[in-house]
Design a protein around this motif. Structure first.
Motif, PDB file in Angstrom:
ATOM      1  N   ALA A   1       0.862  -1.185   0.000  1.00 28.07           N
ATOM      2  CA  ALA A   1       0.000   0.000   0.000  1.00 28.07           C
ATOM      3  C   ALA A   1       0.893   1.228   0.000  1.00 28.07           C
ATOM      4  CB  ALA A   1      -0.903   0.008   1.231  1.00 28.07           C
ATOM      5  N   MET A   2       0.310   2.363  -0.358  1.00 28.78           N
ATOM      6  CA  MET A   2       1.078   3.596  -0.299  1.00 28.78           C
ATOM      7  C   MET A   2       0.189   4.717   0.220  1.00 28.78           C
ATOM      8  SD  MET A   2       1.452   5.038  -4.174  1.00 28.78           S
ATOM      9  CE  MET A   2       2.110   6.566  -3.589  1.00 28.78           C
ATOM     10  N   GLY A   3       0.841   5.737   0.704  1.00 33.40           N
ATOM     11  CA  GLY A   3       0.146   6.925   1.176  1.00 33.40           C
ATOM     12  C   GLY A   3       1.176   7.997   1.441  1.00 33.40           C
ATOM     13  N   ASN A   4       0.701   9.147   1.891  1.00 33.82           N
ATOM     14  CA  ASN A   4       1.661  10.182   2.267  1.00 33.82           C
ATOM     15  C   ASN A   4       1.239  10.828   3.568  1.00 33.82           C
ATOM     16  OD1 ASN A   4       0.303  12.810   1.829  1.00 33.82           O
ATOM     17  ND2 ASN A   4       0.183  12.109  -0.283  1.00 33.82           N
ATOM     18  N   THR A   5       2.221  11.385   4.234  1.00 35.58           N
ATOM     19  CA  THR A   5       1.995  11.913   5.578  1.00 35.58           C
ATOM     20  C   THR A   5       1.173  13.198   5.565  1.00 35.58           C
ATOM     21  OG1 THR A   5       4.136  13.029   5.502  1.00 35.58           O
ATOM     22  CG2 THR A   5       4.058  10.855   6.552  1.00 35.58           C
ATOM     23  N   MET A   6       1.119  13.902   4.432  1.00 34.63           N
ATOM     24  CA  MET A   6       0.333  15.135   4.382  1.00 34.63           C
ATOM     25  C   MET A   6      -1.165  14.820   4.437  1.00 34.63           C
ATOM     26  SD  MET A   6       0.493  18.333   1.778  1.00 34.63           S
ATOM     27  CE  MET A   6      -0.362  17.637   0.389  1.00 34.63           C
TER      28      MET A   6
ATOM     29  N   LEU B   1      -0.912   0.355   6.972  1.00 36.61           N
ATOM     30  CA  LEU B   1      -0.359   1.689   6.760  1.00 36.61           C
ATOM     31  C   LEU B   1      -1.266   2.761   7.358  1.00 36.61           C
ATOM     32  CD1 LEU B   1       1.820   3.480   5.608  1.00 36.61           C
ATOM     33  CD2 LEU B   1       0.683   3.338   3.378  1.00 36.61           C
ATOM     34  N   GLN B   2      -2.580   2.594   7.239  1.00 39.05           N
ATOM     35  CA  GLN B   2      -3.503   3.560   7.831  1.00 39.05           C
ATOM     36  C   GLN B   2      -3.352   3.585   9.345  1.00 39.05           C
ATOM     37  OE1 GLN B   2      -5.538   5.662   5.883  1.00 39.05           O
ATOM     38  NE2 GLN B   2      -5.477   6.711   7.849  1.00 39.05           N
ATOM     39  N   GLN B   3      -3.144   2.427   9.936  1.00 43.77           N
ATOM     40  CA  GLN B   3      -2.922   2.356  11.382  1.00 43.77           C
ATOM     41  C   GLN B   3      -1.674   3.162  11.759  1.00 43.77           C
ATOM     42  OE1 GLN B   3      -3.106  -1.648  12.916  1.00 43.77           O
ATOM     43  NE2 GLN B   3      -2.020  -1.085  14.781  1.00 43.77           N
ATOM     44  N   TYR B   4      -0.625   3.042  10.945  1.00 45.41           N
ATOM     45  CA  TYR B   4       0.588   3.825  11.177  1.00 45.41           C
ATOM     46  C   TYR B   4       0.267   5.315  11.125  1.00 45.41           C
ATOM     47  CZ  TYR B   4       4.935   6.237  10.031  1.00 45.41           C
ATOM     48  OH  TYR B   4       5.978   7.122   9.998  1.00 45.41           O
ATOM     49  N   PHE B   5      -0.453   5.751  10.089  1.00 42.22           N
ATOM     50  CA  PHE B   5      -0.800   7.174   9.975  1.00 42.22           C
ATOM     51  C   PHE B   5      -1.621   7.637  11.171  1.00 42.22           C
ATOM     52  CE2 PHE B   5      -0.560   6.830   5.087  1.00 42.22           C
ATOM     53  CZ  PHE B   5       0.737   7.307   5.069  1.00 42.22           C
ATOM     54  N   ASP B   6      -2.603   6.837  11.571  1.00 35.79           N
ATOM     55  CA  ASP B   6      -3.492   7.214  12.666  1.00 35.79           C
ATOM     56  C   ASP B   6      -2.790   7.266  14.013  1.00 35.79           C
ATOM     57  OD1 ASP B   6      -5.488   7.309  10.747  1.00 35.79           O
ATOM     58  OD2 ASP B   6      -6.430   5.424  11.369  1.00 35.79           O
ATOM     59  N   GLU B   7      -1.822   6.373  14.225  1.00 31.54           N
ATOM     60  CA  GLU B   7      -1.179   6.279  15.537  1.00 31.54           C
ATOM     61  C   GLU B   7       0.139   7.031  15.668  1.00 31.54           C
ATOM     62  OE1 GLU B   7      -0.889   2.315  17.064  1.00 31.54           O
ATOM     63  OE2 GLU B   7      -2.918   1.800  16.407  1.00 31.54           O
ATOM     64  N   TYR B   8       0.881   7.169  14.563  1.00 32.51           N
ATOM     65  CA  TYR B   8       2.236   7.677  14.684  1.00 32.51           C
ATOM     66  C   TYR B   8       2.515   8.989  13.958  1.00 32.51           C
ATOM     67  CZ  TYR B   8       3.043   2.933  16.315  1.00 32.51           C
ATOM     68  OH  TYR B   8       2.986   1.752  16.997  1.00 32.51           O
TER      69      TYR B   8
ATOM     70  N   LEU C   1       7.818  -1.040  12.322  1.00 36.26           N
ATOM     71  CA  LEU C   1       6.976  -2.221  12.512  1.00 36.26           C
ATOM     72  C   LEU C   1       5.704  -1.811  13.236  1.00 36.26           C
ATOM     73  CD1 LEU C   1       9.791  -4.668  13.615  1.00 36.26           C
ATOM     74  CD2 LEU C   1       8.618  -4.650  11.421  1.00 36.26           C
ATOM     75  N   VAL C   2       4.554  -2.253  12.720  1.00 35.86           N
ATOM     76  CA  VAL C   2       3.255  -1.905  13.298  1.00 35.86           C
ATOM     77  C   VAL C   2       2.503  -3.189  13.629  1.00 35.86           C
ATOM     78  CG1 VAL C   2       1.026  -0.823  12.806  1.00 35.86           C
ATOM     79  CG2 VAL C   2       3.122   0.291  12.070  1.00 35.86           C
ATOM     80  N   ASP C   3       1.955  -3.258  14.824  1.00 29.80           N
ATOM     81  CA  ASP C   3       1.161  -4.418  15.258  1.00 29.80           C
ATOM     82  C   ASP C   3      -0.036  -4.586  14.319  1.00 29.80           C
ATOM     83  OD1 ASP C   3      -0.492  -6.247  16.549  1.00 29.80           O
ATOM     84  OD2 ASP C   3      -0.284  -5.312  18.512  1.00 29.80           O
ATOM     85  N   GLU C   4      -0.098  -5.724  13.645  1.00 28.70           N
ATOM     86  CA  GLU C   4      -1.189  -5.970  12.707  1.00 28.70           C
ATOM     87  C   GLU C   4      -2.177  -7.005  13.233  1.00 28.70           C
ATOM     88  OE1 GLU C   4      -0.269  -9.560   9.807  1.00 28.70           O
ATOM     89  OE2 GLU C   4       0.678  -7.729   9.106  1.00 28.70           O
ATOM     90  N   ARG C   5      -2.187  -7.197  14.513  1.00 25.20           N
ATOM     91  CA  ARG C   5      -2.967  -8.266  15.141  1.00 25.20           C
ATOM     92  C   ARG C   5      -4.416  -8.347  14.654  1.00 25.20           C
ATOM     93  NH1 ARG C   5      -2.036  -8.236  21.419  1.00 25.20           N
ATOM     94  NH2 ARG C   5      -0.475  -6.875  20.550  1.00 25.20           N
ATOM     95  N   TYR C   6      -5.074  -7.220  14.473  1.00 23.76           N
ATOM     96  CA  TYR C   6      -6.499  -7.261  14.137  1.00 23.76           C
ATOM     97  C   TYR C   6      -6.801  -6.752  12.730  1.00 23.76           C
ATOM     98  CZ  TYR C   6      -6.696  -8.105  19.088  1.00 23.76           C
ATOM     99  OH  TYR C   6      -6.490  -8.635  20.330  1.00 23.76           O
ATOM    100  N   SER C   7      -5.779  -6.503  11.930  1.00 23.64           N
ATOM    101  CA  SER C   7      -6.015  -5.937  10.594  1.00 23.64           C
ATOM    102  C   SER C   7      -6.748  -6.912   9.682  1.00 23.64           C
ATOM    103  CB  SER C   7      -4.704  -5.497   9.946  1.00 23.64           C
ATOM    104  OG  SER C   7      -3.835  -6.594   9.775  1.00 23.64           O
ATOM    105  N   SER C   8      -6.455  -8.190   9.752  1.00 30.55           N
ATOM    106  CA  SER C   8      -7.117  -9.159   8.879  1.00 30.55           C
ATOM    107  C   SER C   8      -8.606  -9.258   9.173  1.00 30.55           C
ATOM    108  CB  SER C   8      -6.477 -10.541   9.029  1.00 30.55           C
ATOM    109  OG  SER C   8      -5.131 -10.486   8.644  1.00 30.55           O
TER     110      SER C   8
END
Length: 132
Positions: free
Chosen positions: A20-25, A122-129, A95-102
């Protein structure tokens, strides 16, 4: 304020790797591709082509755990994959915990969802970090 960065997210699997891809903006992740080549060299060649095309400055890799937080075989494989990405492409890897992503994806039988799983990671990364 930081400059916007293009970020790749990976959902590592033995048979396929979702990208996946995204940007921080914008802080929005989108499915990009599914790497399904056989063999490490071919897989990393596919990943290199995507990196060359899109120019990410950071990589996020989903790290699976059992529901109780315990590690399992795929946890170690994902850590190794993350280390290989860092070593081959010299990009920072998170590294992002993906425990519940599936569980967030409802797939039809036989449908390949790896790129959407990567987008959730990746969205979890954006939302949390990433500060918005």
């Amino acid at each position: 304020m930081h400059s916007p960065e293009t970020v790749f997210g990976f959902d590592f699997g033995i048979k396929r790797i979702g990208v996946a891809m995204g940007n921080t903006m914008i802080g929005q992740a989108s499915p990009l591709a599914v790497v399904s080549s056989v063999g490490n060299d071919a897989r990393f060649a596919e990943i290199k082509a995507l990196i060359d095309q899109w120019g990410p400055t950071r990589i996020v890799v989903g790290l699976p755990f059992h529901p109780d937080g315990a590690e399992h075989e795929m946890t170690a494989r994902c850590r190794r994959f993350a280390n290989q990405l860092h070593g081959r492409f010299n990009l920072p890897v998170v590294l992002v915990d993906e425990r519940y992503s599936s569980a967030m994806i409802q797939a039809k039988r036989g449908e390949i969802i790896d790129d959407r799983a990567a987008a959730i990671i990746l969205q979890q990364y954006f939302d949390e970090y990433v500060p918005q």
